[in-house]
Design an enzyme around this catalytic site. Structure first.
Site, short mmCIF file in Angstrom:
data_model
loop_
_atom_site.label_atom_id
_atom_site.label_comp_id
_atom_site.label_asym_id
_atom_site.label_seq_id
_atom_site.Cartn_x
_atom_site.Cartn_y
_atom_site.Cartn_z
N ARG A 43 0.83 -1.22 0.00
CA ARG A 43 0.00 0.00 0.00
C ARG A 43 0.86 1.25 0.00
O ARG A 43 0.44 2.31 -0.46
CB ARG A 43 -0.98 -0.04 1.17
CG ARG A 43 -2.02 -1.13 1.00
CD ARG A 43 -2.82 -1.35 2.27
NE ARG A 43 -2.02 -1.85 3.36
CZ ARG A 43 -2.00 -3.13 3.77
NH1 ARG A 43 -2.77 -4.00 3.20
NH2 ARG A 43 -1.23 -3.50 4.76
N GLU A 74 6.41 -10.76 15.52
CA GLU A 74 5.96 -11.35 16.78
C GLU A 74 6.45 -12.81 16.86
O GLU A 74 6.94 -13.25 17.88
CB GLU A 74 4.44 -11.27 16.83
CG GLU A 74 3.90 -11.46 18.22
CD GLU A 74 2.38 -11.36 18.23
OE1 GLU A 74 1.81 -10.84 17.27
OE2 GLU A 74 1.80 -11.84 19.23
P1 AMP Z 1 4.90 -2.73 11.81
O1 AMP Z 1 6.16 -3.20 11.17
O2 AMP Z 1 4.53 -3.48 13.05
O3 AMP Z 1 4.90 -1.22 12.03
O4 AMP Z 1 3.72 -3.06 10.79
C1 AMP Z 1 3.49 -2.22 9.73
C2 AMP Z 1 3.05 -2.96 8.50
O5 AMP Z 1 2.08 -3.98 8.78
C3 AMP Z 1 2.41 -1.99 7.54
O6 AMP Z 1 2.91 -2.27 6.24
C4 AMP Z 1 0.93 -2.24 7.66
O7 AMP Z 1 0.32 -2.18 6.40
C5 AMP Z 1 0.78 -3.62 8.31
N1 AMP Z 1 -0.12 -3.60 9.49
C6 AMP Z 1 0.24 -3.85 10.78
N2 AMP Z 1 -0.81 -3.78 11.62
C7 AMP Z 1 -1.88 -3.48 10.87
C8 AMP Z 1 -3.29 -3.23 11.15
N3 AMP Z 1 -3.81 -3.30 12.40
N4 AMP Z 1 -4.08 -2.91 10.10
C9 AMP Z 1 -3.58 -2.84 8.85
N5 AMP Z 1 -2.30 -3.05 8.51
C10 AMP Z 1 -1.44 -3.37 9.51
#
Ligand code: AMP
Length: 176
Positions: free
Chosen positions: A59, A96
């Site tokens: 996205r 995780e």
């Molecule tokens: P992070 O690395 O934990 O910051 O996760 C970010 C990535 O995971 C991004 O590319 C988001 O599109 C996806 N992502 C993580 N959590 C969500 C959520 N609750 N809703 C939508 N996309 C998420």
């Protein structure tokens, strides 16, 4: 901001129980909300002499491509492992459960480029941190990281600030 917030659909328990998936496809399909989102992401950087926008798969490609177009600069894709055809730099990061990796082409940015990083959502910040490290390894200066959604409970913004990268998010949602 209500225009943007209201255009984001929440899917409970996707992809697993306890996760509220913030689905921006509904925002992208809404012309006014999409335009407002891109305008707000671009605004802080209009006079900042950005050389390139980097967007995180998938996205972040849609939003980052629009931001790059608006700033009249090139676009650098940050992709999941194994998707880029030319020589790459790779960065692993913890999930995780287990780990994942993202890549950029070695020539995606030039040494000294001033880069803006874009993705749809900031959760733990692990993906964005890995992207920042990749861009920095390629010699770029990451001037900022901009997201449509922040999930403050997961601490991503704090994590990126400790890397010295300013963070901009348009809306935030509670929980994970
Ligand atoms: P992070 O690395 O934990 O910051 O996760 C970010 C990535 O995971 C991004 O590319 C988001 O599109 C996806 N992502 C993580 N959590 C969500 C959520 N609750 N809703 C939508 N996309 C998420």
């Amino acid at each position: 901001m209500d225009l943007i917030r209201d255009a984001i659909r929440t899917i409970p328990d996707y992809p697993k129980p306890g996760i509220q998936f913030r689905d921006v496809t509904t925002l992208l399909s809404d012309a006014r909300a999409f335009r407002a989102t891109v305008d707000l992401l671009v605004q802080p950087w209009a006079g900042a002499k950005i050389d390139k926008v980097a967007g995180i798969e998938a996205r972040g490609f849609i939003l980052g491509g629009a931001v790059a177009h608006q700033l009249s600069v090139g676009f650098a894709p940050v992709r999941k492992r194994g998707k880029l055809p030319h020589e790459t730099l790779i960065e692993e990061y913890e999930l995780e459960y287990g780990s994942d990796a993202i890549e950029i082409h070695v020539d995606a940015v030039e040494a000294g480029d001033r880069v803006l990083l874009i993705d749809d959502l900031l959760a733990t910040g692990g993906t964005a941190e890995a992207a920042i490290k990749l861009l920095q390894r390629a010699g770029a200066e990451v001037l900022g990281a901009a997201f449509v959604v922040d999930l403050p409970a997961l601490g991503g913004a704090e994590r990126l600030k400790t890397l010295g990268v300013p963070v901009q998010c348009l809306v935030d949602f509670d929980g994970a």
